[in-house]
Scaffold this active site. Sequence first.
Site, PDB file in Angstrom:
ATOM      1  N   SER A  31       0.823  -1.219   0.000  1.00  0.00           N
ATOM      2  CA  SER A  31       0.000   0.000   0.000  1.00  0.00           C
ATOM      3  C   SER A  31       0.845   1.252   0.000  1.00  0.00           C
ATOM      4  CB  SER A  31      -0.857   0.066   1.270  1.00  0.00           C
ATOM      5  OG  SER A  31      -1.962  -0.732   1.163  1.00  0.00           O
ATOM      6  N   HIS A  62      -3.656   0.592  -4.766  1.00  0.00           N
ATOM      7  CA  HIS A  62      -3.058  -0.591  -5.390  1.00  0.00           C
ATOM      8  C   HIS A  62      -3.400  -0.600  -6.870  1.00  0.00           C
ATOM      9  CE1 HIS A  62      -1.863  -3.114  -1.871  1.00  0.00           C
ATOM     10  NE2 HIS A  62      -2.631  -2.228  -1.266  1.00  0.00           N
ATOM     11  N   HIS A  84      -5.682  -9.233  -1.617  1.00  0.00           N
ATOM     12  CA  HIS A  84      -5.761  -9.516  -0.182  1.00  0.00           C
ATOM     13  C   HIS A  84      -6.875 -10.522   0.089  1.00  0.00           C
ATOM     14  CE1 HIS A  84      -4.079  -5.468  -0.629  1.00  0.00           C
ATOM     15  NE2 HIS A  84      -3.374  -5.740   0.451  1.00  0.00           N
ATOM     16  N   TYR A  86      -9.017 -10.311   2.387  1.00  0.00           N
ATOM     17  CA  TYR A  86     -10.272  -9.628   2.734  1.00  0.00           C
ATOM     18  C   TYR A  86     -11.077  -9.205   1.500  1.00  0.00           C
ATOM     19  CZ  TYR A  86      -7.551  -5.309   2.021  1.00  0.00           C
ATOM     20  OH  TYR A  86      -6.754  -4.336   1.498  1.00  0.00           O
ATOM     21  N   GLU A  87     -10.468  -9.256   0.333  1.00  0.00           N
ATOM     22  CA  GLU A  87     -11.220  -8.904  -0.875  1.00  0.00           C
ATOM     23  C   GLU A  87     -12.167 -10.023  -1.291  1.00  0.00           C
ATOM     24  OE1 GLU A  87      -8.882  -6.540  -3.880  1.00  0.00           O
ATOM     25  OE2 GLU A  87      -7.264  -7.151  -2.547  1.00  0.00           O
ATOM     26  N   ALA A 114       2.447  -2.084   4.064  1.00  0.00           N
ATOM     27  CA  ALA A 114       2.172  -1.080   5.080  1.00  0.00           C
ATOM     28  C   ALA A 114       1.647  -1.844   6.291  1.00  0.00           C
ATOM     29  CB  ALA A 114       1.126  -0.103   4.568  1.00  0.00           C
ATOM     30  N   MET A 212      -2.307  -6.990   6.963  1.00  0.00           N
ATOM     31  CA  MET A 212      -3.366  -7.802   6.332  1.00  0.00           C
ATOM     32  C   MET A 212      -2.863  -8.531   5.098  1.00  0.00           C
ATOM     33  SD  MET A 212      -6.345  -4.901   6.497  1.00  0.00           S
ATOM     34  CE  MET A 212      -6.558  -3.846   7.937  1.00  0.00           C
ATOM     35  N   SER A 213      -1.571  -8.760   4.997  1.00  0.00           N
ATOM     36  CA  SER A 213      -1.046  -9.391   3.775  1.00  0.00           C
ATOM     37  C   SER A 213       0.248 -10.147   4.101  1.00  0.00           C
ATOM     38  CB  SER A 213      -0.759  -8.320   2.713  1.00  0.00           C
ATOM     39  OG  SER A 213       0.285  -7.478   3.142  1.00  0.00           O
ATOM     40  N   ASN A 236       1.408   3.694  10.799  1.00  0.00           N
ATOM     41  CA  ASN A 236       0.594   4.248  11.899  1.00  0.00           C
ATOM     42  C   ASN A 236       0.871   3.441  13.153  1.00  0.00           C
ATOM     43  OD1 ASN A 236      -1.083   2.253  10.087  1.00  0.00           O
ATOM     44  ND2 ASN A 236      -1.863   2.009  12.166  1.00  0.00           N
ATOM     45  N   HIS A 248      -7.282   4.632   6.143  1.00  0.00           N
ATOM     46  CA  HIS A 248      -6.424   4.229   5.030  1.00  0.00           C
ATOM     47  C   HIS A 248      -5.651   5.430   4.459  1.00  0.00           C
ATOM     48  CE1 HIS A 248      -5.060   1.605   1.871  1.00  0.00           C
ATOM     49  NE2 HIS A 248      -5.667   2.289   0.917  1.00  0.00           N
TER      50      HIS A 248
END
Length: 277
Positions: A31, A62, A84, A86-87, A114, A212-213, A236, A248
């Site tokens: 990201s 992306h 990802h 979550y997609e 990220a 998340m990846s 963050n 995001h």
Amino acid sequence: MNTFYEKLLKCAEAVSEKISFRPEIGLVLGSGLGDYAETMQIEETLEYADIEGFPISTVSGHKGRFLFGYVKGVPVVAMQGRVHYYEGYPMQDVVLPIRLMGKMGVKKVILTNAAGGVNYDFHPGTLMIITDHITSLVPSPLIGPNEESLGTRFPDMSEVYSRRLRDIIKKAGENTGVSLKEGVYVQFTGPAYETPAEIRMCRAIGGDAAGMSTACEAIAARHMGLEVCGISCITNLAAGMSDRPLDHKEVQETADKVAADFTRLITESIRLMGQLD
Ligand code: HPA
């Protein structure tokens, strides 16, 4: 034959019909880090949409393409945009791009992302060399029938992130003056950011960064015998560690700010990796 393996072979065939470039290193841009690809000497480009059956990322920040080219004379394929879990794609599809890079002949992969900083020593903008990961909170990409021609049923995971590649990234940090931390990456499913309680759990189980990846990709790459390394851009402080809610936009803004350091670090790392056998 497994259906996922059939799909992989079909994608590999589509790539070999369109692309003649032979990459040695695969680079996955996380990201906000996708602009790195613009600094490469690009020879060929392939949109994911032009590969039949290829999973397409839907996340803003992306893009969706492979870029083939040279970094300091080293042949590289960069993924500008990843998919990802979550997609909504099954894990086997999420790691298909990594497997495809293996099929293209890549021997080493550099995974970037990220991530939220869980370690109190980190701050937004910290670059962390991934030393190890925890994926127990997400399904394994290896679940399902094993394709023996790719790798063994029970692959060893005692050194997912290659020590010698980690040493090279450290050396690249010294050579470029980019300071680096090290730590354990914990993969969550997303897409919601974690709760403060989940981040406390993450710290308690030994995590330094939450994302998340990446870790699932590292598993698939190791399964195929590829040499793996990873760098997290801490965009963050993780949930509950600051007063601000997470969003995001902040992730992308921080990634933009470290882009110059990131570029120097990756370019020097690739130059040094190109000298390895
Ligand atoms: N958590 C999970 N993934 C992330 C974060 C986070 O705080 N920041 C960027 N990606």
